[in-house]
Every structure is written in structure tokens, then in C-alpha cells.
Enzyme design. Sequence first.
Site, PDB file in Angstrom:
ATOM      1  N   ALA A 191       6.467   3.807   7.643  1.00  0.00           N
ATOM      2  CA  ALA A 191       5.366   2.893   7.941  1.00  0.00           C
ATOM      3  C   ALA A 191       4.397   2.829   6.772  1.00  0.00           C
ATOM      4  O   ALA A 191       4.316   3.753   5.963  1.00  0.00           O
ATOM      5  CB  ALA A 191       4.636   3.336   9.210  1.00  0.00           C
ATOM      6  N   ASP A 192       3.660   1.737   6.727  1.00  0.00           N
ATOM      7  CA  ASP A 192       2.587   1.574   5.752  1.00  0.00           C
ATOM      8  C   ASP A 192       1.486   0.767   6.431  1.00  0.00           C
ATOM      9  O   ASP A 192       1.778  -0.250   7.075  1.00  0.00           O
ATOM     10  CB  ASP A 192       3.091   0.842   4.503  1.00  0.00           C
TER      11      ASP A 192
END
Length: 195
Positions: free
Chosen positions: A67-68
Site C-alpha cells: 500500500a501507499d
Amino acid sequence: MILASQSPRRIELMDEAGFTCRVIPADIDETPHEGEQPLDLVGRLAKDKALCVASEHARAGEIVVAADTIVTIDGSIMGKPADAEDAKRMLRQLSGRTHQVATGVCVARANAAGDAGEPVLQNFVEVTDVTFYALDEDTIEAYAQSGEPLDKAGAYGIQGKGGRMLVEKIDGDFYNVVGLPIARVARTIRDMQQD
């Protein structure tokens, strides 16, 4: 399962959801491409992280979650503040306004032993609107001096003692603002495991 992030908040959310993960952060270049829009950036970075960790560390058939998360306002990305003065500048910009928190997520399943090609991927970008109360200078000063905003994009953490006092309302997934839309992630993992 591998979590391609060392974020304490993501680790905690995955653990609370019942997932036992090896934590292996991805080592990738996170520089935006020229002209790349914020939502495209977080989607690409999540995918790049998942592919990097899957190719280097995943066992056959193992799931990788990457994730970011970014904070955007007026089409610009707000990163982590350089210092308390920068945090105050960001908080003034967010004061009394609505901004977006976007998390790109990529769930990858490494190929089974002997299979060639890329891992199987499911990816998405979750966006939550966050509205701040109008903040007076005393509130901004006290929050910046607490140190809480210094390691957080947009200079606040909604789950923090001080950060939760800044937010008037949200429209969307609360846990997305924390750093991982865990309910949607869990459903994506379940779908990936059933394929």
C-alpha cells in the site's frame, strides 16, 4: 502472507483483522513520474511495491499486500513535514477545508512452484474526503510542538491524540485515512485466495 510495509499502523490493522504477516518493506524509487496525477502515483507505487516483494521474497502461492497513502489538496500532494514550521504551514493549508486521503493497494499472489510469469494482481485506489475544523494559531502551534505530525503525510494522524481533534468529518473509509482500508483489503485477499 507478506505485508510490504513497515508502517506500525498497517501492521496493527492487518493483525487486528486476523492476518499473520511477515513484514518485508519494499525498496523502490517513489519519485513521481513527470505529469503523474496523485491517484495514478499511489496506484503505481502500491503495484511496484507488491511486485518487488513478491518477486524477491514470496514463496509459491504466497499473498503479498502492499500500500501507499498520500494526502492531497488542490491537486497537490502533501508529504511528511520537514520540521515543526513545515507542519504548521501544512496545518494552516488544511484548516477549515476538505482534502483527500488516497491509498493505493495491491494484493499479489506469487506464482505456484514451476509457473512462469508475473504474479496475479488485484489493485485499487481508495479515496476518503477529510474536513478539518478551522484551526486557530494556538491549536496549530500546540499540535506542531507535540511532535505527533512530524512523521505523517499532511502533518496529522487521525488516530493520534491530537490529530483526532482536528477533524470535523470524513466521507469514506476511516481506516483508509489511518493508512489501510482494511475491510476492502480483507475482501480482496479472500477473493485472491479463492481464485
